[in-house]
Each structure stands twice: as structure tokens, then as C-alpha cells.
Design a protein around this motif. Structure first.
Motif, PDB file in Angstrom:
ATOM      1  N   MET A  82       0.871  -0.981  -0.134  1.00  0.00           N
ATOM      2  CA  MET A  82      -0.108  -0.078   0.107  1.00  0.00           C
ATOM      3  C   MET A  82       0.848   1.226   0.043  1.00  0.00           C
ATOM      4  N   PRO A  83       0.267   2.396  -0.660  1.00  0.00           N
ATOM      5  CA  PRO A  83       1.427   3.518  -0.777  1.00  0.00           C
ATOM      6  C   PRO A  83       1.327   4.078   0.607  1.00  0.00           C
ATOM      7  N   GLU A  84       2.216   5.259   0.848  1.00  0.00           N
ATOM      8  CA  GLU A  84       2.477   5.930   2.022  1.00  0.00           C
ATOM      9  C   GLU A  84       2.696   5.054   3.526  1.00  0.00           C
ATOM     10  N   MET A  85       1.962   4.142   3.589  1.00  0.00           N
ATOM     11  CA  MET A  85       2.232   3.079   4.916  1.00  0.00           C
ATOM     12  C   MET A  85       1.764   1.629   4.358  1.00  0.00           C
ATOM     13  N   ASP A  86       2.773   0.692   4.146  1.00  0.00           N
ATOM     14  CA  ASP A  86       2.427  -0.459   3.870  1.00  0.00           C
ATOM     15  C   ASP A  86       2.136  -1.265   4.877  1.00  0.00           C
ATOM     16  N   GLY A  87       1.596  -2.494   4.737  1.00  0.00           N
ATOM     17  CA  GLY A  87       1.006  -3.546   5.674  1.00  0.00           C
ATOM     18  C   GLY A  87       2.247  -3.829   6.756  1.00  0.00           C
ATOM     19  N   TYR A  88       3.367  -4.001   6.405  1.00  0.00           N
ATOM     20  CA  TYR A  88       4.335  -4.178   7.559  1.00  0.00           C
ATOM     21  C   TYR A  88       4.342  -3.166   8.643  1.00  0.00           C
ATOM     22  N   GLU A  89       4.212  -1.767   8.115  1.00  0.00           N
ATOM     23  CA  GLU A  89       4.354  -0.558   9.079  1.00  0.00           C
ATOM     24  C   GLU A  89       3.180  -0.664  10.055  1.00  0.00           C
ATOM     25  N   VAL A  90       1.931  -0.891   9.161  1.00  0.00           N
ATOM     26  CA  VAL A  90       0.700  -1.153  10.006  1.00  0.00           C
ATOM     27  C   VAL A  90       0.674  -2.040  11.046  1.00  0.00           C
ATOM     28  N   CYS A  91       1.344  -3.282  10.592  1.00  0.00           N
ATOM     29  CA  CYS A  91       1.319  -4.335  11.613  1.00  0.00           C
ATOM     30  C   CYS A  91       2.197  -4.241  12.646  1.00  0.00           C
TER      31      CYS A  91
END
Length: 363
Positions: free
Chosen positions: A62-71
């Protein structure tokens, strides 16, 4: 699965593609309440809302904040770290799934998604999540039961010491409240202050081991008697013993050290300054102030003014100077406690029908 729509588990689907959101929502909608987020930022806001999701399906790319960062952010936040996360990834990203597991994901689904796979993975992880929550609830309940039992033992042993001593149960009630007021003002949090409040009634439990002719003597003790009396600190620590429980550890520390003095002239170990554990330093002030302001068979009650002055004069010799400054700050609250639990307001009956002093600890 629950028939009532409001009782359905909540699944948050996160993907920057509206089409992908529609596909996953369509698969899940019959069995789950589905929430959707087109960005990582929005997903974090939903996850931190009052009604948290029970499960998160999270796109990786995903742009700006990918899934790794969200997790990573979800798992770094105590409020959201237990929510299970399933990554949704394209086939060419499968090699990166292990990275997702390192961030705390519990499973992954490969795009293009297959309805049967999505439903099976979500159902399995939700069942595991429910089992974990049920187990954690049982552990919390059992832990609370153990803590309640330890607290009851401490209060009862403290009460046993009072029956042998020439002090009333209200002494330990007042001094434990004084202890909490000072501890709260120290600033280590309400939990720590409550810990001292519950542990401090055991400060003189060692008097159980002092002979009656010394403990109950109406006049001053001679040198030999005084040396025997001073052993009550070590006896108290030995009675409480060594435990993993923070409550009992703190009670033992207080029993051992509440007669130590800032200048090193106290007992039983002659500790000096900050060598004396902080709980012992706090209880020393609370204990002495109540002793000064209470009548005993061997002494008259001191006035508030004389007692406060005596405490202040002990700064730097008997007491920790920093704690004396805190004592000054909370003195109005201490005097309120003294009035609330004044001896004249409670009449103790004989042992066969004793006043339930334990109930007064709730304050």
C-alpha cells in the motif's frame, strides 16, 4: 456463528484498492460484520476505536504506509497488539510473508483470493483468538483470587499482631492510609501506592515473637528489654518469608526496614540514606507520626503541632528529607485520615466479638 447481526465478529479489511475491498467484503459479509479501510492510517484509527475489530485482513503493498508498518504499529500498541492480523499478499510476494510473521501476523492469504480459503483462515484464527481470550480471562481471575488470598493473609496476620500488642487496629488502618498518601505523591503510580497501602499493615507482625512482659510493659524498657524489642523487625521479615508475590515481597521489605534511619542509626541493619528501601522510608514516617499522635499505656497523646514538629526535626537524621517535603504537602490529607479514623469514633469489643478492622482498610 451468531445469528444476531450485532453479535457477529468484526473483521477489518485493509487495502488501497476499492475493488479488492469489495471482493473480500462480499466473501465475509454473510458471516461477519465487515469494516473497510483504504489506507494504513485509517486502519489504525479504526483499530484504536471503542469497538475494536476482532480480526484484521491487511494488504501488504500500500502507498504511504505499507502493511508491514501498519502491523508493526498495531503490535507496538498495548491496546491493539492482541488483534490477530492476516496478511493478504500477491503470489510474487510470498517470499516476504516471513517478514510479516516477524511483525506479528498470524497467517496469510494469497491473491487472487479464494472464498473458501478466506473463510477457513478467518474462522480458524478467530476461534484461536477466542480461546486465547477465554484462557487469559481465566488466568486473570485466578491471579486476582491469589492476590486476594495473599491480601487477606497479610491483613489477618497484621490483626494477629495487634491482639498481642498494646496498640489498636486503628493504628494500622491510619498508618496504611498515610503510607498511601505519601506514596501517591512520590509519583510512581497508583498501583505502586496501593501495593504499599496493602503491604504496610504487616510492618509490626514480628511483635508476635516478643515476650508479653516486654511488649505489654507500661513503662520504659531497660537496655536488655529494648534489644529484645528491636528483634521484632527481623522476626517480622522471617514470618512473612520469601515469595515471588510483589505484595509479600513488599510486606517483607517494610517489616525489615521501617525502623532504619536516614543517618544509619536505626535497626536492625544500620542502613543509611538510600540504602534503605523506599517503602521502608515511607512507612517509617507514617508509623512514627501515628505513634506520636496516639495515646499508649506508656505515653500521652502528643498534639498535632508537636508531632509535626518532631517529624520535621527528624529530616536528614531519622527520615528521608525528600519524603519529609512530601509529608508537608500531603499533611492536610493525613489529618483528614486521622480524623476519619479517630479512636473516639470506634469502640472495640472483646476478642469474642471484635470490631472488623479489616473492613476499614477499604477506606
Amino acid at each position: 456463528m451468531q445469528e444476531d447481526h450485532d453479535e457477529k465478529p468484526v473483521v477489518l479489511v485493509v487495502d488501497d484498492s476499492p475493488e479488492n475491498l469489495d471482493v473480500l467484503s462480499g466473501i465475509l459479509r454473510a458471516d461477519y460484520k465487515v469494516k473497510a479501510a483504504l489506507s494504513g492510517e485509517r486502519a489504525l484509527k479504526i483499530a484504536n476505536s471503542y469497538k475494536q475489530p476482532d480480526m484484521i485482513l491487511l494488504d501488504i503493498m500500500m502507498p504511504e504506509m505499507d502493511g508491514y508498518e501498519v502491523c508493526f504499529r498495531l503490535k507496538s500498541n498495548p491496546a491493539t497488539r492482541k488483534i490477530p492480523v492476516i496478511f493478504v499478499t500477491a503470489k510474487e510476494q510470498i517470499d516476504d510473508v516471513t517478514k510479516g510473521f516477524r511483525f506479528g501476523a498470524v497467517d496469510y492469504i494469497v491473491k487472487p483470493v479464494q472464498p473458501a480459503v478466506v473463510l477457513a483462515r478467518v474462522k480458524t484464527q478467530l476461534e484461536l483468538y477466542d480461546q486465547n481470550r477465554m484462557l487469559e480471562g481465566k488466568v486473570r481471575l485466578r491471579t486476582q483470587e491469589l492476590n486476594d488470598t495473599r491480601l487477606e493473609i497479610i491483613q489477618r496476620l497484621g490483626r494477629a499482631a495487634e491482639f498481642k500488642d498494646n496498640e489498636t487496629g486503628l493504628h494500622v488502618v491510619r498508618m496504611s492510609h498515610y503510607t498511601r498518601l505519601i506514596a501517591e505523591a512520590v509519583g510512581y503510580g497508583e498501583g505502586w501506592a496501593d501495593l504499599l497501602f496493602h503491604a504496610s499493615p504487616m510492618h509490626d507482625v514480628g511483635k508476635i515473637g516478643i515476650p508479653d512482659h516486654i511488649l505489654m510493659k507500661p513503662g520504659p524498657l531497660n537496655e536488655q528489654e529494648w534489644e529484645i524489642m528491636k528483634t521484632h523487625s527481623e522476626i517480622g521479615g522471617q514470618i512473612i518469608g520469601n515469595h515471588q508475590s510483589e505484595l509479600l515481597k513488599t510486606a517483607q521489605i517494610i517489616a525489615f526496614t521501617h525502623h532504619e534511619k536516614w543517618d544509619g542509626s536505626g535497626y536492625p541493619y544500620g542502613l543509611k540514606g538510600e540504602e534503605i528501601p523506599l517503602p521502608g522510608r515511607i512507612v517509617a514516617i507514617a508509623d512514627v507520626f501515628d505513634a506520636l499522635t496516639s495515646e499508649r499505656p506508656y505515653k500521652k497523646e502528643w498534639s498535632i503541632e508537636d508531632s509535626v514538629q518532631q517529624i520535621y526535626q527528624g529530616s536528614g537524621t531519622h527520615f528521608d528529607p525528600h519524603l519529609i517535603n512530601i509529608f508537608r504537602e500531603v499533611l492536610p490529607d493525613i489529618l483528614d485520615i486521622k480524623e476519619q479514623y479517630a479512636e473516639s469514633k470506634y469502640v472495640e469489643e472483646p476478642v469474642t466479638g471484635s470490631m472488623n478492622v479489616i473492613e476499614l482498610y477499604a477506606g
